[in-house]
Motif scaffolding. Structure first.
Motif, PDB file in Angstrom:
ATOM      1  N   GLY A 162      -0.914  12.473 -11.704  1.00  0.00           N
ATOM      2  CA  GLY A 162      -1.702  12.684 -12.906  1.00  0.00           C
ATOM      3  C   GLY A 162      -0.936  12.239 -14.131  1.00  0.00           C
ATOM      4  O   GLY A 162       0.244  11.865 -14.056  1.00  0.00           O
ATOM      5  N   THR A 163      -1.612  12.278 -15.256  1.00  0.00           N
ATOM      6  CA  THR A 163      -1.026  11.804 -16.502  1.00  0.00           C
ATOM      7  C   THR A 163      -1.665  12.555 -17.656  1.00  0.00           C
ATOM      8  O   THR A 163      -2.658  13.259 -17.473  1.00  0.00           O
ATOM      9  CB  THR A 163      -1.221  10.282 -16.637  1.00  0.00           C
ATOM     10  N   GLY A 164      -1.107  12.390 -18.840  1.00  0.00           N
ATOM     11  CA  GLY A 164      -1.708  13.093 -19.961  1.00  0.00           C
ATOM     12  C   GLY A 164      -1.050  12.791 -21.286  1.00  0.00           C
ATOM     13  O   GLY A 164       0.041  12.209 -21.365  1.00  0.00           O
ATOM     14  N   PHE A 165      -1.740  13.198 -22.343  1.00  0.00           N
ATOM     15  CA  PHE A 165      -1.207  13.172 -23.708  1.00  0.00           C
ATOM     16  C   PHE A 165      -1.947  14.234 -24.506  1.00  0.00           C
ATOM     17  O   PHE A 165      -2.980  14.751 -24.086  1.00  0.00           O
ATOM     18  CB  PHE A 165      -1.349  11.787 -24.349  1.00  0.00           C
ATOM     19  N   GLY A 166      -1.421  14.565 -25.662  1.00  0.00           N
ATOM     20  CA  GLY A 166      -1.954  15.672 -26.439  1.00  0.00           C
ATOM     21  C   GLY A 166      -3.216  15.328 -27.203  1.00  0.00           C
ATOM     22  O   GLY A 166      -3.481  14.173 -27.544  1.00  0.00           O
ATOM     23  N   ALA A 167      -4.017  16.370 -27.474  1.00  0.00           N
ATOM     24  CA  ALA A 167      -5.210  16.212 -28.309  1.00  0.00           C
ATOM     25  C   ALA A 167      -4.798  15.807 -29.726  1.00  0.00           C
ATOM     26  O   ALA A 167      -3.791  16.282 -30.259  1.00  0.00           O
ATOM     27  CB  ALA A 167      -5.990  17.521 -28.348  1.00  0.00           C
ATOM     28  N   THR A 168      -5.589  14.934 -30.330  1.00  0.00           N
ATOM     29  CA  THR A 168      -5.293  14.470 -31.684  1.00  0.00           C
ATOM     30  C   THR A 168      -5.596  15.549 -32.717  1.00  0.00           C
ATOM     31  O   THR A 168      -4.913  15.649 -33.740  1.00  0.00           O
ATOM     32  CB  THR A 168      -6.107  13.203 -31.992  1.00  0.00           C
TER      33      THR A 168
END
Length: 650
Positions: free
Chosen positions: A580-586
């Protein structure tokens, strides 16, 4: 006689990123705000045609007046720029370096790797302490990543006769031997060292919060990568030193936590840290110049299997409370391995987009740990190793006083608050993937997934929002990204049709077709330099307000609302080698969504904030799964209806 010699193909050159035509950008912008105006009208606002006419008037005034001046200035800037008007002048600053929020969660991306099936099962059951197999997998991954870099540099992979080769070589080069340095107002990048400089031939590793430098190239001409066995030996020696320090009661000062703080706080602390001693200056310089980071976490988050295992793994890679000080968040690429050999990577986003390190990681993961590269198929236990050998590594220590120990403690508290508020998760949808989507609809799977997200968001919020999807402008020299505005009048009409019980299935299918077609058209425009958001940014920055220049178009609240990306989304590869992968909400009340679309499944990484009552990662996940099933049912039902209708006429 005819010569049999062959002429080597000439390297390709990429075209410059164009400055789009002013009128076309304005027309596309007006089209992009239509769904917002329709929503406003539906909720008691101005009639659509009145509101649209006002914006069209402002666009016309801009085009005929100050907008043309801004366009001319942008064209002049492009002519004076070595590569292009966007990347050379303001994109990195405006998108990243001027942000003052902590990099932790807010900016850095994270990526969880699949387990290595070449590692024995017993090694994957370890959950605490630095383990021999943890070190071996770390050495193997570093070696594989640097092999990719070297082969790319030598053009043995993706040569300059291909567009991919040019784009990838330029992009990958920004992953290594560089760091983001905090500065007042706007951060900067460290100056990349020459490859022949000793620091440029090292990696840094973090163990229990201590930092070490490991040379990984032979200082020959040309430079050659040391063997993975030698790399493992050097790393084991550094680990042995850290273990001895820990056993003797020594405790690392958690300097890494300072890099997770607000950029202004880290700016002040770094400057004071560098002023304290030459040793601190040396340590920071080595970290900046080093190729990449390798973090050995001291504990494996549990559980190790199932959906909870996926989530705990991904969150540990992102950074957990137990390992936040075991990272340098300013580096573009850090490989992370825990005692059970679960691994992943994380990185600072500004030098290159997450697609680039994911390509590097995929190549590195194709081959698991190969025992033939090592002296023994099973690494020796640490207990059987003699006292730490002091060759092949060096300590990168910090001189600190009581004030800095207090600063680190306070930074840890602030980092913990960010981590505790981050509702990050990964979900696998395994009912179908891109193969079924392409066969059933004959349209883009990416557009399909974007419609899934539109429907899921509406089901959870009862409203629409501006949606950002990343498009790569890789066909241009120094191309980076452009925005695909997923929320369109076509996607709005389809979503409303899906939630209206009186809309027939065939009508919904037709609306979906139009929405997918509209999204695919926007994707082509964005990828070919005809997107609007980067151009609008450039035009706005060319305004001279101190000289009295203004534009009603930019002062309109809808201009900002149409760029308030509560849904910030991006797709990577099929992700067969990633969990899986991810980044933070803007935005605090939004979502950051990264997805991996494979032929037979789709993996979603979702991040939101626990503190916001209007968002829920689990809630959105459930809505995404429901939307995926509803859309498949819709497609199957309408296909069946068409067959039935044709059969009834026979």
């Amino acid at each position: 006689m005819r010569s049999t010699s062959t002429v080597a193909p000439k390297p390709l050159s990429l075209p410059r990123l164009p400055v789009p035509e002013l009128r076309k950008t304005l027309d596309r912008y007006l089209t992009s705000i239509e769904p917002f105006l329709l929503e406003d009208e539906a909720h008691g606002g101005l009639p659509f045609h009145s509101a649209y006419s006002l914006r069209a008037k402002w666009a016309d005034e801009f085009a005929a007046g100050v907008g043309q001046l801004c366009q001319d200035r942008l064209l002049a800037l492009d002519r004076a720029s070595p590569h292009n008007w966007l990347d050379d002048n303001f994109w990195i600053k405006k998108a990243y370096l001027e942000w003052r929020s902590p990099l932790l969660v807010n900016s850095n991306w994270w990526l969880a790797f699949q387990d290595d099936n070449q590692i024995p099962a017993h090694a994957k059951e370890e959950i605490a302490g630095i383990t021999p197999w943890q070190v071996r997998r770390g050495a193997w991954l570093v070696h594989r990543v640097l092999c990719f870099k070297d082969r790319l540099d030598r053009q043995e992979l993706y040569p300059d006769t291909t567009r991919t080769g040019i784009w990838l070589r330029d992009s990958v080069s920004k992953m290594f031997s560089i760091a983001r340095i905090p500065k007042p107002i706007c951060d900067i990048f460290s100056k990349p060292p020459l490859p022949t400089q000793p620091d440029a031939q090292k990696i840094y590793i973090m163990i229990h919060g201590w930092c070490y430098a490991i040379p990984v190239y032979h200082p020959t001409s040309p430079l050659t990568l040391v063997g993975v066995q030698a790399m493992e030996t050097r790393i084991r020696s550094a680990v042995a030193d850290a273990q001895q320090r820990l056993a003797s009661g020594e405790k690392a000062v958690p300097i890494g936590a300072l890099t997770a703080d607000t950029r202004d706080k880290w700016t002040a602390n770094l400057q004071q840290l560098l002023d304290l001693s030459p040793q601190n200056q040396k340590t920071h310089q080595v970290i900046c110049n080093s190729l990449l980071g390798l973090s050995f976490d001291g504990a494996a988050p549990t559980p190790l299997t199932g959906q909870e295992g996926l989530t705990s793994h991904l969150c540990a890679i992102r950074a957990a409370n137990s390992n936040v000080a075991n990272r340098i968040f300013d580096k573009p690429y850090t490989i992370i391995v825990d005692p059970s050999t679960r691994a992943g990577s994380s990185g600072e986003h500004s030098p290159c987009d997450a697609m680039v390190p994911s390509i590097v990681a995929e190549w590195a993961l194709v081959d698991g740990v190969d025992a033939s590269f090592f002296d023994a198929p099973e690494p020796a236990p640490f207990a059987s190793q003699a006292a730490a050998d002091n060759t092949g590594w060096e300590r990168l220590d910090w001189d600190v006083d009581a004030k800095f120990e207090a600063e680190c403690s306070a930074a840890l508290v602030r980092a913990k608050a960010i981590i505790d508020d981050s509702d990050a998760n990964v979900f696998w949808f395994q009912e179908y993937g891109t193969d079924w989507i392409k066969a059933a609809l004959k349209q883009s799977p990416d557009a399909y997934i974007q419609m899934v997200l539109q429907l899921a968001y509406f089901k959870t919020r009862g409203a629409f929002t501006a949606t950002y999807e990343t498009a790569l402008t890789r066909m241009f020299k120094r191309g980076r990204t452009e925005t695909i505005r997923t929320f369109t009048k076509e996607s709005r009409a389809w979503v409303l049709g899906m939630v209206d019980g009186n809309t027939s299935q065939q009508t919904r299918r037709n609306l979906l077709h139009h929405a997918l077609h509209a999204h695919s058209a926007l994707t082509r425009e964005a990828a070919t330099g005809r997107g609007i958001d980067r151009h609008l940014l450039g035009l706005r920055l060319m305004l001279r307000p101190l000289s009295g220049e203004e534009a009603a178009l930019f002062d309109d609240e809808l201009f900002q609302r149409s760029q308030t990306w509560r849904l910030s989304t991006s797709g990577l590869s099929a992700g067969d080698l990633f969990k899986g992968t991810g980044f933070g909400a803007t935005y605090e009340d939004g979502y950051g969504i990264n997805y991996l679309a494979a032929p037979d499944m789709i993996k979603f990484g979702i991040e939101s904030k626990f503190s916001c009552s209007r968002t829920s990662t689990d809630g959105l996940k459930d809505a995404i799964f429901e939307a995926l099933n509803d859309m498949q049912t819709l497609c199957l039902a309408t296909d069946a209806a068409v067959v039935s209708e044709r059969t009834s006429h026979l």
